[in-house]
Scaffold this motif. Sequence first.
Motif, PDB file in Angstrom:
ATOM      1  N   LYS A  75      10.639  14.680  20.225  1.00  0.00           N
ATOM      2  CA  LYS A  75       9.663  13.411  20.953  1.00  0.00           C
ATOM      3  C   LYS A  75      10.550  12.449  21.626  1.00  0.00           C
ATOM      4  CE  LYS A  75       4.930  10.741  21.433  1.00  0.00           C
ATOM      5  NZ  LYS A  75       4.410  10.007  20.180  1.00  0.00           N
ATOM      6  N   LYS A  76      11.326  12.086  20.301  1.00  0.00           N
ATOM      7  CA  LYS A  76      12.633  11.113  20.827  1.00  0.00           C
ATOM      8  C   LYS A  76      13.171  11.463  22.342  1.00  0.00           C
ATOM      9  CE  LYS A  76      16.345   9.109  18.711  1.00  0.00           C
ATOM     10  NZ  LYS A  76      17.391   9.807  17.816  1.00  0.00           N
ATOM     11  N   TYR A  77      13.811  13.539  21.762  1.00  0.00           N
ATOM     12  CA  TYR A  77      14.810  13.311  22.946  1.00  0.00           C
ATOM     13  C   TYR A  77      13.342  13.913  23.823  1.00  0.00           C
ATOM     14  CZ  TYR A  77      18.524  11.897  20.105  1.00  0.00           C
ATOM     15  OH  TYR A  77      19.383  11.758  19.226  1.00  0.00           O
ATOM     16  N   GLN A  78      12.506  14.333  24.269  1.00  0.00           N
ATOM     17  CA  GLN A  78      11.449  14.689  25.185  1.00  0.00           C
ATOM     18  C   GLN A  78      12.113  15.863  25.804  1.00  0.00           C
ATOM     19  OE1 GLN A  78      11.659  11.481  28.516  1.00  0.00           O
ATOM     20  NE2 GLN A  78       9.918  10.456  27.302  1.00  0.00           N
ATOM     21  N   ILE A  79      12.610  15.962  24.280  1.00  0.00           N
ATOM     22  CA  ILE A  79      12.605  18.397  24.907  1.00  0.00           C
ATOM     23  C   ILE A  79      11.995  18.744  26.103  1.00  0.00           C
ATOM     24  CG2 ILE A  79      13.450  20.412  24.032  1.00  0.00           C
ATOM     25  CD1 ILE A  79      15.396  17.634  23.156  1.00  0.00           C
ATOM     26  N   GLY A  80      11.704  20.047  26.302  1.00  0.00           N
ATOM     27  CA  GLY A  80      10.878  20.444  27.100  1.00  0.00           C
ATOM     28  C   GLY A  80      11.336  19.557  28.645  1.00  0.00           C
ATOM     29  N   GLN A  81      11.090  18.362  28.577  1.00  0.00           N
ATOM     30  CA  GLN A  81      10.368  17.348  29.770  1.00  0.00           C
ATOM     31  C   GLN A  81      11.878  17.363  31.224  1.00  0.00           C
ATOM     32  OE1 GLN A  81       6.850  15.614  29.981  1.00  0.00           O
ATOM     33  NE2 GLN A  81       7.356  16.800  28.351  1.00  0.00           N
ATOM     34  N   PRO A  82      11.020  17.263  32.141  1.00  0.00           N
ATOM     35  CA  PRO A  82      12.397  17.085  33.182  1.00  0.00           C
ATOM     36  C   PRO A  82      13.588  16.325  33.470  1.00  0.00           C
ATOM     37  CG  PRO A  82      10.264  16.970  33.987  1.00  0.00           C
ATOM     38  CD  PRO A  82       9.870  17.045  32.621  1.00  0.00           C
ATOM     39  N   PHE A  83      14.354  16.468  33.371  1.00  0.00           N
ATOM     40  CA  PHE A  83      15.728  15.730  33.317  1.00  0.00           C
ATOM     41  C   PHE A  83      16.801  15.536  34.455  1.00  0.00           C
ATOM     42  CE2 PHE A  83      16.793  19.276  30.909  1.00  0.00           C
ATOM     43  CZ  PHE A  83      18.291  19.481  30.726  1.00  0.00           C
TER      44      PHE A  83
END
Length: 281
Positions: A75-83
């Motif tokens: 959640k902290k690194y928002q893995i899976g979210q666009p970046f």
Amino acid sequence: MLVKLVLDVFMIILKMGGSILTEKDLAEPKVDYDNLNRIAEEIRQSLYAEEISNDLIDGLVIVHGAGSFGHPPAKKYQIGQPFEMKDYLEKRIGFAEVQNEVKKLNSIICESLIEHGIPVIAIPPSSFITSHNKRIYDFDLNLIKTYLREGFVPVLFGDVVIDDEVKIAVISGDQVLQYIAKFLKSDRIVLGTDVAGVYTKNPKTHDDAVHIDEVNSIEDIKFLESTTNVDVTGGMVGKVKELLDLADYGISSEIINANEEGAIAKALQGMEVNGTKICRK
Ligand code: ATP
Ligand code: IP8
């Protein structure tokens, strides 16, 4: 059409939820050793129960969740979210951190299972699975089949993987379970978590939550909220969606309360346990 890849073994998949094996609501990783050791003992008893054919040991696959080890860093690194590409180094550090945490949990779980006489072999999804837009598409089941044939109990878990669309993604243990069950055509699927299956509301926070014995379609769960704000893979709703997908292939599953002493042992041995059955009508 699906082809049954493992032939002539009675195959069971057991998912041990992160809610039961860890203190999932904590921001810090913490194992619930009492639950872990008790469940390991229940698995041992089931594998070696006299009334059960020895064949069972050829067909058990264990999958576990990430609990307080994997969800907080994911959640902290928002893995899976666009970046943006400029942030890719930080994302890769996050990916590495999550993988390292789930590996630690897996090692603790495997240690307990080995101490209880269960011949487990850890198979980390990040080392051989890739995804397309967060859904598994490359997963070579041959190694799992080989270990099963040799009498081992493969242990997989929710993990991070390389994704050809979003570059890095989280795949839940439930998605891993769903994929294995679908392609190896499992005979029994048991998911142990810290509640007795699906309710009309979160039973931990709502006294008026009503238990649902059977879920047959997405309509049955459309009113459910997502689990807790900790879970990055959809919580109970995500779990039921994976299992409904499996039910489309004629494979039913049950979610049970692994806090209840003996529930995992009973479910593994095919006895009736309070919980929610996920199946198509
Ligand atoms: P993990 O995904 O880490 O392996 P898990 O498989 O044990 O964890 P969760 O995804 O955390 O399970 O889902 C179980 C949790 O879902 C329970 O602790 C419960 O509080 C919560 N929950 C939220 N809404 C519901 C609901 N309507 N019915 C049942 N449980 C619910
Ligand atoms: O606990 C999540 O798997 P789950 C995996 O089965 C990570 O939902 C890495 C958070």
